[in-house]
Motif scaffolding. Structure first.
Motif, PDB file in Angstrom:
ATOM      1  N   ILE A 175      -3.334   2.297  -1.324  1.00 43.72           N
ATOM      2  CA  ILE A 175      -4.543   1.479  -1.430  1.00 43.72           C
ATOM      3  C   ILE A 175      -4.214  -0.016  -1.424  1.00 43.72           C
ATOM      4  O   ILE A 175      -3.234  -0.455  -2.031  1.00 43.72           O
ATOM      5  N   VAL A 176      -5.066  -0.797  -0.762  1.00 49.30           N
ATOM      6  CA  VAL A 176      -4.958  -2.260  -0.770  1.00 49.30           C
ATOM      7  C   VAL A 176      -6.359  -2.862  -0.878  1.00 49.30           C
ATOM      8  O   VAL A 176      -7.357  -2.157  -0.737  1.00 49.30           O
ATOM      9  N   ARG A 177      -6.396  -4.168  -1.070  1.00 45.73           N
ATOM     10  CA  ARG A 177      -7.682  -4.868  -1.116  1.00 45.73           C
ATOM     11  C   ARG A 177      -8.234  -5.047   0.295  1.00 45.73           C
ATOM     12  O   ARG A 177      -7.499  -4.967   1.286  1.00 45.73           O
ATOM     13  N   THR A 178      -9.507  -5.302   0.389  1.00 43.62           N
ATOM     14  CA  THR A 178     -10.121  -5.647   1.662  1.00 43.62           C
ATOM     15  C   THR A 178      -9.491  -6.934   2.203  1.00 43.62           C
ATOM     16  O   THR A 178      -9.318  -7.899   1.468  1.00 43.62           O
ATOM     17  N   GLY A 179      -9.123  -6.932   3.483  1.00 39.51           N
ATOM     18  CA  GLY A 179      -8.516  -8.109   4.091  1.00 39.51           C
ATOM     19  C   GLY A 179      -7.020  -8.229   3.882  1.00 39.51           C
ATOM     20  O   GLY A 179      -6.425  -9.254   4.237  1.00 39.51           O
ATOM     21  N   GLU A 193       7.234  -5.209   1.261  1.00 45.21           N
ATOM     22  CA  GLU A 193       7.076  -6.659   1.357  1.00 45.21           C
ATOM     23  C   GLU A 193       6.135  -7.211   0.289  1.00 45.21           C
ATOM     24  O   GLU A 193       6.030  -8.432   0.118  1.00 45.21           O
ATOM     25  N   TRP A 194       5.450  -6.325  -0.429  1.00 42.82           N
ATOM     26  CA  TRP A 194       4.500  -6.740  -1.460  1.00 42.82           C
ATOM     27  C   TRP A 194       4.776  -5.985  -2.764  1.00 42.82           C
ATOM     28  O   TRP A 194       5.488  -4.968  -2.763  1.00 42.82           O
ATOM     29  N   PRO A 195       4.211  -6.442  -3.864  1.00 44.83           N
ATOM     30  CA  PRO A 195       4.330  -5.677  -5.111  1.00 44.83           C
ATOM     31  C   PRO A 195       3.698  -4.295  -4.928  1.00 44.83           C
ATOM     32  O   PRO A 195       2.659  -4.161  -4.267  1.00 44.83           O
ATOM     33  N   VAL A 196       4.323  -3.269  -5.477  1.00 44.46           N
ATOM     34  CA  VAL A 196       3.823  -1.897  -5.335  1.00 44.46           C
ATOM     35  C   VAL A 196       3.554  -1.311  -6.720  1.00 44.46           C
ATOM     36  O   VAL A 196       4.441  -1.278  -7.582  1.00 44.46           O
ATOM     37  N   LEU A 197       2.317  -0.874  -6.935  1.00 46.84           N
ATOM     38  CA  LEU A 197       1.976  -0.141  -8.159  1.00 46.84           C
ATOM     39  C   LEU A 197       2.373   1.316  -7.928  1.00 46.84           C
ATOM     40  O   LEU A 197       1.849   1.974  -7.027  1.00 46.84           O
ATOM     41  N   TYR A 198       3.297   1.814  -8.744  1.00 47.46           N
ATOM     42  CA  TYR A 198       3.987   3.077  -8.474  1.00 47.46           C
ATOM     43  C   TYR A 198       3.874   3.985  -9.698  1.00 47.46           C
ATOM     44  O   TYR A 198       3.942   3.516 -10.838  1.00 47.46           O
ATOM     45  N   PRO A 199       3.700   5.294  -9.499  1.00 47.96           N
ATOM     46  CA  PRO A 199       3.601   6.195 -10.657  1.00 47.96           C
ATOM     47  C   PRO A 199       4.906   6.235 -11.443  1.00 47.96           C
ATOM     48  O   PRO A 199       5.984   6.335 -10.851  1.00 47.96           O
ATOM     49  N   ALA A 231      -7.680   1.233 -14.852  1.00 46.34           N
ATOM     50  CA  ALA A 231      -8.322  -0.040 -15.177  1.00 46.34           C
ATOM     51  C   ALA A 231      -7.483  -1.211 -14.677  1.00 46.34           C
ATOM     52  O   ALA A 231      -7.999  -2.153 -14.058  1.00 46.34           O
ATOM     53  N   PHE A 232      -6.175  -1.170 -14.925  1.00 48.81           N
ATOM     54  CA  PHE A 232      -5.290  -2.241 -14.464  1.00 48.81           C
ATOM     55  C   PHE A 232      -5.196  -2.255 -12.941  1.00 48.81           C
ATOM     56  O   PHE A 232      -5.291  -3.300 -12.297  1.00 48.81           O
ATOM     57  N   GLY A 233      -5.011  -1.068 -12.353  1.00 53.78           N
ATOM     58  CA  GLY A 233      -4.820  -0.980 -10.908  1.00 53.78           C
ATOM     59  C   GLY A 233      -5.993  -1.493 -10.108  1.00 53.78           C
ATOM     60  O   GLY A 233      -5.817  -2.191  -9.102  1.00 53.78           O
ATOM     61  N   ARG A 234      -7.202  -1.175 -10.545  1.00 56.51           N
ATOM     62  CA  ARG A 234      -8.388  -1.609  -9.805  1.00 56.51           C
ATOM     63  C   ARG A 234      -8.495  -3.139  -9.773  1.00 56.51           C
ATOM     64  O   ARG A 234      -8.781  -3.726  -8.735  1.00 56.51           O
ATOM     65  N   VAL A 235      -8.270  -3.754 -10.913  1.00 62.60           N
ATOM     66  CA  VAL A 235      -8.393  -5.218 -10.994  1.00 62.60           C
ATOM     67  C   VAL A 235      -7.230  -5.901 -10.279  1.00 62.60           C
ATOM     68  O   VAL A 235      -7.427  -6.813  -9.475  1.00 62.60           O
ATOM     69  N   ASP A 241      -2.149  -9.111  -3.489  1.00 67.81           N
ATOM     70  CA  ASP A 241      -1.750  -8.368  -2.292  1.00 67.81           C
ATOM     71  C   ASP A 241      -0.949  -7.115  -2.641  1.00 67.81           C
ATOM     72  O   ASP A 241      -0.252  -6.562  -1.786  1.00 67.81           O
ATOM     73  N   ALA A 242      -1.042  -6.667  -3.873  1.00 69.58           N
ATOM     74  CA  ALA A 242      -0.302  -5.475  -4.291  1.00 69.58           C
ATOM     75  C   ALA A 242      -0.756  -4.246  -3.506  1.00 69.58           C
ATOM     76  O   ALA A 242      -1.909  -4.150  -3.080  1.00 69.58           O
TER      77      ALA A 242
END
Length: 306
Positions: A175-179, A193-199, A231-235, A241-242
């Motif tokens: 998942i990424v943000r729009t744009g 190349e970007w920060p990755v939120l990982y399990p 909650a953290f991931g959505r925000v 650009d995570a």
């Protein structure tokens, strides 16, 4: 007759060591020192007259006698918890309560319509919902602090002493943000190349994600943030650009309304069963049976397949 030398602390320590497969981790959970918990285990083995556990490089392993004793020890603790809960209810004149644990993906997408359905079927039953990581919820289920848990099938060690009934399957999304710049040229190898939120370790989806990364040739991720917090991931994902690797159910609402975007990667190999977990030594009460009916109704309405 039960040997009167066996105390509650013996049973509690033994069960916690078996769950954690580590004297140190069990001691930390019970707020004891490692020598104290080791002494308690030795006392129990001396009373019983059998070795219940052995130590090896991987940690603690149950002996044959230990596996048998663990089964009945867990039943005893669960029964005691149910008894305490019953006394509390009588003292407070409380109405019937169903305690449900849900993993983040279930809490965000599947649980709301289930609770709506259940509330219509059993308006006089109070539902207590607890969300959290897999290991945390399973521990509380085994201790009798939860009546059932809905979430992904965990690792074999974590699922010992738990009955699992599959409800549907769920995949992991990237998942990424729009744009996000990755949307212009989607390439799974570029996520580094970007920060990755990982399990994190212990998360039910961690092994599936790791296999997916290996299969797609993704190497070391230099900027990794380990979390399953919805909650953290959505925000964080919307504001940066995570890249977020998470079960599809966690972000179902956000991807539907366009706040977040699923990258067009084939993640079918990450599909895993989501199911209802209970203690096999307990019979479902009336509240739980109605809850199961609500679950099946929602599965049919949403067209989910097992």
């Amino acid at each position: 007759m039960i040997d009167r030398r066996i105390k509650f602390r013996h049973i509690q320590c033994f069960v916690e060591i078996a769950r954690e497969r580590s004297l140190k981790l069990a001691a930390d959970k019970l707020n004891l020192t490692q020598p104290a918990i080791s002494k308690t285990l030795k006392e129990l083995e001396d009373i019983i007259g059998a070795s219940l556990m052995t130590r090896n490089r991987a940690g603690i392993a149950l002996t044959k006698q230990g596996k048998v004793f663990l089964h009945f020890a867990q039943i005893s603790l669960a029964s005691l918890q149910q008894g305490l809960d019953g006394v509390e209810k009588e003292g407070e004149h409380a109405r019937a309560t169903l305690k449900v644990g849900v993993l983040p993906s279930v809490a965000a997408s599947f649980m709301p319509p289930v609770i709506k359905e259940f509330s219509e079927l059993a308006p006089n039953v109070m539902v207590q919902i607890m969300d959290g990581p897999h290991g945390y919820l399973i521990d509380r289920l085994k201790m009798g602090k939860l009546d059932l848990v809905i979430g992904r099938l965990g690792r074999p060690v974590a699922m010992e002493g738990v009955s699992f009934t599959q409800l549907y399957s769920e995949r992991v999304d990237v998942i990424v943000r729009t744009g996000h710049p990755l949307l212009e040229n989607p390439d799974i190898k570029r996520i580094v190349e970007w920060p990755v939120l990982y399990p994190p370790e212990g998360a039910a989806i961690r092994p599936l994600v790791e296999r997916f990364m290996i299969a797609n040739g993704v190497g070391d991720i230099p900027n990794k943030i380990e979390t399953v917090s919805g909650a953290f991931g959505r925000v964080y994902t919307r504001r940066t650009d995570a890249v977020w690797i998470i079960s599809s159910g966690v972000v179902q609402n956000e991807t539907a309304d366009g706040h977040l975007v699923r990258l067009p990667f084939d993640t079918d190999m990450t599909k895993g069963p989501v199911g209802l977990m209970t203690r096999p030594d307990t019979q479902p009460g009336a509240e739980e049976q109605v809850f199961r009916l609500a679950v099946q109704t929602v599965i049919e309405e949403l067209g989910l397949k097992s």
